[in-house]
Scaffold this active site. Structure first.
Site, PDB file in Angstrom:
ATOM      1  N   LYS A 293     -10.126   1.108  -2.119  1.00 51.83           N
ATOM      2  CA  LYS A 293     -10.284   0.663  -0.730  1.00 51.83           C
ATOM      3  C   LYS A 293     -11.640   1.050  -0.165  1.00 51.83           C
ATOM      4  O   LYS A 293     -12.064   2.211  -0.263  1.00 51.83           O
ATOM      5  CB  LYS A 293      -9.163   1.269   0.117  1.00 51.83           C
ATOM      6  CG  LYS A 293      -9.103   0.764   1.557  1.00 51.83           C
ATOM      7  CD  LYS A 293      -7.907   1.372   2.266  1.00 51.83           C
ATOM      8  CE  LYS A 293      -7.760   0.860   3.678  1.00 51.83           C
ATOM      9  NZ  LYS A 293      -6.621   1.505   4.369  1.00 51.83           N
TER      10      LYS A 293
ATOM     11  N   GLU B  48       0.838  -1.194   0.000  1.00 51.57           N
ATOM     12  CA  GLU B  48       0.000   0.000   0.000  1.00 51.57           C
ATOM     13  C   GLU B  48       0.880   1.254   0.000  1.00 51.57           C
ATOM     14  O   GLU B  48       1.907   1.300   0.672  1.00 51.57           O
ATOM     15  CB  GLU B  48      -0.900  -0.013   1.244  1.00 51.57           C
ATOM     16  CG  GLU B  48      -1.907   1.125   1.302  1.00 51.57           C
ATOM     17  CD  GLU B  48      -2.799   1.069   2.533  1.00 51.57           C
ATOM     18  OE1 GLU B  48      -3.881   1.678   2.510  1.00 51.57           O
ATOM     19  OE2 GLU B  48      -2.414   0.390   3.521  1.00 51.57           O
TER      20      GLU B  48
ATOM     21  N   CYS C  56      -5.366  -3.421   3.153  1.00 47.45           N
ATOM     22  CA  CYS C  56      -5.035  -3.077   4.536  1.00 47.45           C
ATOM     23  C   CYS C  56      -6.182  -3.284   5.531  1.00 47.45           C
ATOM     24  O   CYS C  56      -6.514  -4.410   5.879  1.00 47.45           O
ATOM     25  CB  CYS C  56      -4.492  -1.653   4.597  1.00 47.45           C
ATOM     26  SG  CYS C  56      -3.483  -1.326   6.082  1.00 47.45           S
TER      27      CYS C  56
END
Length: 273
Positions: A113, A41, A154
Site C-alpha cells: 500500500k 484488507e 483502500c
C-alpha cells in the site's frame, strides 16, 4: 472471467478469521466457479493495538499467506489475498501487502500500500496508519488468462494519479481490497469506485470489510458493500451489510466497446508522473 469478492468482519483471533474466510472462499468457489477470488484488507487480523499489530506481522509465508496460497493451488483458482501484515526486518513498521497467487499457488504479485490513512474521521476517530505501516512505492500488475489486473488498497482509491499509472500500464481490471470506515464509506465508497472505473475504463473491483471491531475500548465500524463497477461506471454487483460474498462477470468486449466509444487514451494531452 468471473470474480468473487469475499466480505468478512475480522477480529483479533487470526485462526478464527482465517477459518471463516476460507469457508466463505469455498462456498463462493462451489457456488459460482470464479476465476479470481478477492479478500478484503486485513482479512487475517483487525482491531489490534499498535503493539499487537507489530507483534502479529509475519514474514512472507505466514499463516494467512499459506492459507491463500494453498487454497489457490488446491482449487486451481487465482486468489488476490486482500492484505496481509508483512513483517519488515530491521523496521518498527510493517508493510500492508496484497499477495496474489495463480492456479498453481505461485505468487505472481505483491503490492504494498502506497497511501497512508492518517486522518480524523467525521465522528472524531483518529487514524494514523503511518505510525505502524511503511508505504510501498511500486506500481504492480499481474495477468489472468490475458487480462491485465492492477493493484490498489483502500485509501489509495482517493489518489487518481495511481490509477492513471495503472491505466497507462494497460490494465483491464483494478482490484482494491479495503477496510473503509463507515463514516467515509457511506458518502464516498461507491462514488469513488465508479469514478475510478470511468476514468480508467476498467472494471473496478472493491472488496471491503464489514461490521465493527473494538480497539482499546473504542468501537470502529467498516462500511462493507463490496462492489464491482464496469468500465461505463455502472455498479454491476454489490454486497450489502452482512458477511458473505458477491460475484461478477468480467466482459472484455465491454471494455473494448467503452474504449472505442470514448477513446480517452488518444485524447489525453496532460501527462501525470
Amino acid at each position: 472471467m468471473k470474480i468473487s469478492l469475499i466480505q468478512t468482519n475480522p477480529q483479533q483471533d487470526r485462526d478464527a478469521n482465517l477459518k471463516i474466510t476460507r469457508d466463505l472462499m469455498m462456498e463462493a468457489f462451489k457456488s459460482d466457479s470464479p476465476d479470481l477470488i478477492v479478500l478484503p484488507e486485513y482479512f487475517e487480523v483487525y482491531g489490534t493495538t499498535t503493539e499487537e499489530k507489530l507483534a502479529s506481522a509475519e514474514p512472507v509465508g505466514g499463516a494467512a499467506y499459506k492459507m491463500a496460497q494453498d487454497f489457490a493451488r488446491e482449487n486451481r483458482v487465482f486468489v488476490h489475498a486482500g492484505t496481509i501484515m508483512e513483517k519488515v526486518e530491521g523496521e518498527n513498521r510493517i508493510y500492508n501487502t496484497s499477495f496474489v497467487f495463480d492456479r498453481d499457488g505461485k505468487q505472481v504479485a505483491a503490492y504494498r500500500k502506497i497511501h497512508m490513512f492518517d486522518i480524523v474521521a467525521p465522528d472524531g476517530t483518529a487514524y494514523k496508519e503511518s505510525a505502524t505501516v511503511k508505504p510501498g512505492e511500486d506500481i504492480v500488475t499481474y495477468e489472468i488468462d490475458g487480462i491485465k489486473v492492477g493493484c490498489a488498497i483502500c485509501y489509495d482509491i482517493r489518489f487518481f494519479e495511481l490509477f492513471l499509472q495503472l491505466e497507462k500500464a494497460g490494465c483491464d481490471v483494478i482490484v482494491l481490497p479495503a477496510a473503509f470506515t463507515l463514516q467515509t464509506g457511506k458518502d464516498h465508497w461507491e462514488v469513488l469506485a465508479r469514478a475510478r472505473a470511468i476514468e480508467t475504463q476498467t472494471y473496478f473491483v472493491a472488496c471491503g470489510q464489514t461490521g465493527s471491531v473494538t480497539v482499546n475500548g473504542e468501537k470502529r465500524a467498516c462500511y462493507g458493500h463490496s462492489l464491482v463497477c464496469d468500465p461505463w461506471g455502472h455498479t454491476i454487483a454489490r454486497a450489502s451489510d452482512p458477511v458473505g460474498f458477491v460475484t461478477a462477470r468480467i466482459d472484455t468486449k465491454e471494455i473494448k466497446r467503452v474504449r472505442n466509444l470514448i477513446p480517452m487514451t488518444q485524447h489525453r494531452r496532460l501527462a501525470c508522473a
